[in-house]
Design a protein around this motif. Structure first.
Motif, PDB file in Angstrom:
ATOM      1  N   ALA A  55      48.428  48.579  40.818  1.00 48.43           N
ATOM      2  CA  ALA A  55      47.101  48.450  41.426  1.00 48.43           C
ATOM      3  C   ALA A  55      46.396  49.792  41.529  1.00 48.43           C
ATOM      4  O   ALA A  55      45.168  49.868  41.447  1.00 48.43           O
ATOM      5  N   ARG A  56      47.156  50.855  41.704  1.00 51.07           N
ATOM      6  CA  ARG A  56      46.569  52.177  41.906  1.00 51.07           C
ATOM      7  C   ARG A  56      46.377  52.946  40.602  1.00 51.07           C
ATOM      8  O   ARG A  56      45.648  53.953  40.593  1.00 51.07           O
ATOM      9  N   SER A  57      47.013  52.501  39.517  1.00 56.53           N
ATOM     10  CA  SER A  57      47.078  53.363  38.334  1.00 56.53           C
ATOM     11  C   SER A  57      46.675  52.715  37.016  1.00 56.53           C
ATOM     12  O   SER A  57      46.590  53.415  36.005  1.00 56.53           O
ATOM     13  N   THR A  58      46.452  51.411  36.962  1.00 53.05           N
ATOM     14  CA  THR A  58      46.203  50.754  35.681  1.00 53.05           C
ATOM     15  C   THR A  58      44.894  49.977  35.682  1.00 53.05           C
ATOM     16  O   THR A  58      44.330  49.671  36.736  1.00 53.05           O
ATOM     17  N   THR A  59      44.441  49.624  34.498  1.00 53.36           N
ATOM     18  CA  THR A  59      43.303  48.728  34.335  1.00 53.36           C
ATOM     19  C   THR A  59      43.807  47.299  34.167  1.00 53.36           C
ATOM     20  O   THR A  59      44.985  47.065  33.839  1.00 53.36           O
ATOM     21  N   ARG A 184      36.069  50.077  40.321  1.00 53.62           N
ATOM     22  CA  ARG A 184      37.431  50.401  40.741  1.00 53.62           C
ATOM     23  C   ARG A 184      37.962  49.334  41.702  1.00 53.62           C
ATOM     24  O   ARG A 184      39.111  48.889  41.587  1.00 53.62           O
ATOM     25  N   GLY A 185      37.136  48.904  42.644  1.00 56.86           N
ATOM     26  CA  GLY A 185      37.565  47.886  43.597  1.00 56.86           C
ATOM     27  C   GLY A 185      37.856  46.562  42.927  1.00 56.86           C
ATOM     28  O   GLY A 185      38.899  45.940  43.189  1.00 56.86           O
ATOM     29  N   LEU A 186      36.951  46.115  42.056  1.00 61.18           N
ATOM     30  CA  LEU A 186      37.163  44.835  41.380  1.00 61.18           C
ATOM     31  C   LEU A 186      38.347  44.917  40.425  1.00 61.18           C
ATOM     32  O   LEU A 186      39.144  43.971  40.330  1.00 61.18           O
ATOM     33  N   ASN A 187      38.486  46.023  39.713  1.00 61.72           N
ATOM     34  CA  ASN A 187      39.613  46.172  38.796  1.00 61.72           C
ATOM     35  C   ASN A 187      40.939  46.063  39.551  1.00 61.72           C
ATOM     36  O   ASN A 187      41.863  45.360  39.110  1.00 61.72           O
ATOM     37  N   SER A 188      41.045  46.741  40.687  1.00 60.08           N
ATOM     38  CA  SER A 188      42.284  46.667  41.464  1.00 60.08           C
ATOM     39  C   SER A 188      42.548  45.246  41.945  1.00 60.08           C
ATOM     40  O   SER A 188      43.696  44.775  41.936  1.00 60.08           O
ATOM     41  N   TYR A 189      41.495  44.560  42.361  1.00 57.09           N
ATOM     42  CA  TYR A 189      41.633  43.157  42.768  1.00 57.09           C
ATOM     43  C   TYR A 189      42.170  42.318  41.609  1.00 57.09           C
ATOM     44  O   TYR A 189      43.102  41.514  41.782  1.00 57.09           O
ATOM     45  N   LEU A 190      41.613  42.500  40.416  1.00 51.81           N
ATOM     46  CA  LEU A 190      42.054  41.728  39.256  1.00 51.81           C
ATOM     47  C   LEU A 190      43.511  42.017  38.923  1.00 51.81           C
ATOM     48  O   LEU A 190      44.268  41.112  38.555  1.00 51.81           O
ATOM     49  N   VAL A 191      43.925  43.275  39.048  1.00 58.33           N
ATOM     50  CA  VAL A 191      45.321  43.645  38.802  1.00 58.33           C
ATOM     51  C   VAL A 191      46.237  42.963  39.819  1.00 58.33           C
ATOM     52  O   VAL A 191      47.279  42.402  39.479  1.00 58.33           O
ATOM     53  N   LEU A 192      45.843  42.994  41.079  1.00 58.45           N
ATOM     54  CA  LEU A 192      46.686  42.471  42.153  1.00 58.45           C
ATOM     55  C   LEU A 192      46.919  40.971  42.060  1.00 58.45           C
ATOM     56  O   LEU A 192      47.973  40.469  42.478  1.00 58.45           O
ATOM     57  N   PRO A 278      52.276  42.277  49.973  1.00 57.68           N
ATOM     58  CA  PRO A 278      51.973  43.611  49.435  1.00 57.68           C
ATOM     59  C   PRO A 278      50.576  43.713  48.847  1.00 57.68           C
ATOM     60  O   PRO A 278      49.976  44.791  48.849  1.00 57.68           O
ATOM     61  N   ARG A 279      50.044  42.619  48.354  1.00 55.00           N
ATOM     62  CA  ARG A 279      48.684  42.637  47.815  1.00 55.00           C
ATOM     63  C   ARG A 279      47.671  42.832  48.934  1.00 55.00           C
ATOM     64  O   ARG A 279      46.645  43.496  48.757  1.00 55.00           O
ATOM     65  N   ALA A 280      47.959  42.237  50.103  1.00 52.85           N
ATOM     66  CA  ALA A 280      47.062  42.407  51.247  1.00 52.85           C
ATOM     67  C   ALA A 280      47.038  43.863  51.705  1.00 52.85           C
ATOM     68  O   ALA A 280      45.998  44.363  52.153  1.00 52.85           O
ATOM     69  N   GLU A 281      48.164  44.547  51.599  1.00 56.22           N
ATOM     70  CA  GLU A 281      48.209  45.958  51.972  1.00 56.22           C
ATOM     71  C   GLU A 281      47.245  46.777  51.119  1.00 56.22           C
ATOM     72  O   GLU A 281      46.500  47.621  51.626  1.00 56.22           O
ATOM     73  N   ARG A 284      43.573  45.772  51.877  1.00 58.02           N
ATOM     74  CA  ARG A 284      43.121  46.277  53.173  1.00 58.02           C
ATOM     75  C   ARG A 284      42.551  47.689  53.033  1.00 58.02           C
ATOM     76  O   ARG A 284      41.481  47.998  53.565  1.00 58.02           O
ATOM     77  N   GLU A 285      43.242  48.531  52.307  1.00 60.39           N
ATOM     78  CA  GLU A 285      42.775  49.907  52.141  1.00 60.39           C
ATOM     79  C   GLU A 285      41.513  49.973  51.287  1.00 60.39           C
ATOM     80  O   GLU A 285      40.620  50.785  51.545  1.00 60.39           O
ATOM     81  N   MET A 286      41.414  49.123  50.284  1.00 58.94           N
ATOM     82  CA  MET A 286      40.207  49.107  49.461  1.00 58.94           C
ATOM     83  C   MET A 286      39.012  48.613  50.259  1.00 58.94           C
ATOM     84  O   MET A 286      37.903  49.139  50.134  1.00 58.94           O
ATOM     85  N   ALA A 287      39.233  47.591  51.098  1.00 59.14           N
ATOM     86  CA  ALA A 287      38.138  47.074  51.935  1.00 59.14           C
ATOM     87  C   ALA A 287      37.686  48.117  52.949  1.00 59.14           C
ATOM     88  O   ALA A 287      36.502  48.209  53.282  1.00 59.14           O
TER      89      ALA A 287
END
Length: 387
Positions: A55-59, A184-192, A278-281, A284-287
């Protein structure tokens, strides 16, 4: 795709190897090499990689490649996948005609299901393939953004080849190049949310694939399962709940009344996780960064709800799930509530298609037994003698 799925043998008549449980809880229905959900420890693994690292490092494109091929791509492989995505971001005339004919009041999830079914009818033949998986995944944002603009009386937009998957989705919705923060926010959501073990929609897709049906039919079935509020339909309901609470000051009384009256707290609890999702964690930080004002309200409700649940229902292990902060994050990038679950599908289609390909690589028809609880040995009465 490696043949990593094998069906458990069906029990013979009279067998008590596995007794029936509500919702098949605890029953192992398949093996998979795609993802692992560790409910007791709160871990999610994609093909061996911890979800936090991904979630922190990939597309999203990298993660889709990982789910489909079993490994992360190198630079050339990623470039080729992005080019294939760009080439597939089209809508056949037949599908566009159907989208244009849908009433503006149509729910976006229904529009997505209809578009995928129509596209499958004109574009899909034969056994599911990786190229079909890529074509479907590339088109999900196009179908949704096209319908979103049509229902608002706006002209659909052509995707931009230079934008990635998340950025193109936001561009096609708004007509503006999105900010790096929103991408960045949407990409991380899609990964998660790209995969999550044998959840209801993935299992549904695998069942359809096991009958040797086509990939579009399997994905349409998965969309139908994801639509339900007990699976993927909850993020918008979280937003509704927070709106009903209204303010930080009103939160404690609202939560207490809800719990004592038996009302469900949306975004709390998970069938598998017995600790923090773990996805909520990550969400939470992105929100927290994306919308500090909304985050303050959501975080206060979360903390109060967990404390009150522990007080009123001691021993119940209820934590916020992925849907709780999904609502805040998706609202922060400009998505309306009824687009939350369809955007979940934009992510999960990579996982669905990976599971469908895994299923057909070593297929056995999924056909479980049912424990009959009805009457036996009734005496048949002809129609003319029935009272």
């Amino acid at each position: 795709m490696s043949p990593s799925m094998s069906e458990h043998n069906s029990p013979q008549p009279g067998s008590t190897a596995q007794s029936a449980k509500g919702g098949l809880e605890g029953i192992v229905a398949a093996t998979t090499g795609i993802s692992k959900v560790e409910g007791q420890t709160g871990r999610l693994i994609y093909r061996g990689y911890n979800i936090h690292d991904l979630a922190r490092s990939t597309t999203y494109e990298e993660v889709a490649y990982l789910l489909w091929f079993g490994r992360l791509p190198n630079a050339q492989e990623l470039k080729q996948l992005k080019e294939q995505f760009a080439a597939e971001r089209t809508i056949p005339e037949e599908v566009m005609t159907i989208l244009e004919a849908l009433p503006a009041a149509t729910a976006p999830m229904d529009a997505l299901r209809t578009a995928v079914s129509a596209w499958g009818a004109v574009a899909i033949q034969g056994t599911p393939t990786i190229d079909q998986a890529i074509a479907l995944t590339a088109r999900f944002p196009v179908f949704l953004a096209t319908f979103e603009r049509l229902r608002k009386g706006k002209k659909p937009l052509t995707p931009l080849a230079e934008l990635g998957h998340a950025a193109n989705y936001l561009y096609m919705l708004t007509g503006q190049i999105p900010s790096e923060e929103h991408v960045r926010g949407l990409n991380s959501y899609l990964v998660l949310l790209a995969d999550h073990g044998m959840n209801a929609s993935t299992f549904t897709g695998r069942i359809v694939a096991s009958t040797e049906s086509d990939i579009a039919s399997a994905v349409v079935a998965a969309i139908g399962a994801l639509k339900g509020p007990l699976h993927g339909g909850a993020p918008a309901l979280v937003q509704d709940m927070l709106r009903e609470i209204g303010s930080v000051e009103n939160a404690e009384s609202w939560i207490r009344n809800a719990i004592t009256s038996g009302k469900k707290l949306m975004g709390f609890g998970h069938r598998v996780y017995k600790t923090t999702d773990p996805r909520a964690e990550e969400l939470r930080e992105m929100a927290r960064v994306a919308d500090p004002d909304s985050f303050k309200m959501a975080r206060t409700v979360e903390e109060l709800a967990l404390a009150i649940l522990q007080e009123l229902k001691p021993g119940r292990k209820l934590y916020t799930n992925v849907e709780y902060y999904s609502a805040a994050l998706m609202a922060s990038v400009g998505l309306s509530g009824d687009m939350f679950t369809p955007t979940f599908a934009v992510s999960r289609v990579a996982g669905w298609t990976a599971h469908i390909l895994e299923q057909v690589s070593n297929n056995r028809l999924i056909r479980p037994e049912a424990e009959y609880t009805g009457p036996m040995d009734l005496h048949f009465v002809p129609l003319e003698q029935r009272s």
